[in-house]
Design an enzyme around this catalytic site. Sequence first.
Site, mmCIF file in Angstrom:
data_model
loop_
_atom_site.group_PDB
_atom_site.id
_atom_site.type_symbol
_atom_site.label_atom_id
_atom_site.label_comp_id
_atom_site.label_asym_id
_atom_site.label_seq_id
_atom_site.Cartn_x
_atom_site.Cartn_y
_atom_site.Cartn_z
ATOM 1 C CB SER A 48 -0.924 0.009 1.223
ATOM 2 O OG SER A 48 -1.803 -1.077 1.192
ATOM 3 C CE LYS A 51 -0.997 -1.909 -5.065
ATOM 4 N NZ LYS A 51 -2.277 -2.626 -4.833
ATOM 5 C CB SER A 73 -5.954 0.402 -0.238
ATOM 6 O OG SER A 73 -6.571 0.549 -1.491
ATOM 7 C CG ASP A 74 -2.025 -4.794 -1.929
ATOM 8 O OD1 ASP A 74 -2.042 -4.456 -3.116
ATOM 9 O OD2 ASP A 74 -1.673 -5.899 -1.532
#
Length: 74
Positions: A48, A51, A73-74
């Site tokens: 996250s 990214k 987010s992941d």
Amino acid sequence: MNTFILASASPRRTELLTQAGIEHIIIPSGCEEHTTETLPYKVVEDLSCQKAEDVFHQYKKKHVSENFIVLGSD
């Protein structure tokens, strides 16, 4: 007011933000994800962060003086 950026193309994440009344723009991260973490929550935190940082740097190049928030987010 700050620009709120979702670093994901996930329809569900944008739906949740919209339902919460959070206006946002979508800029998916194009970074290649790598982690050495093994604990599931650490993997998610690491990816996250990668990214969000990727999108932060992309956006900052074009909007130097703008205040903004990036959600990864992941």
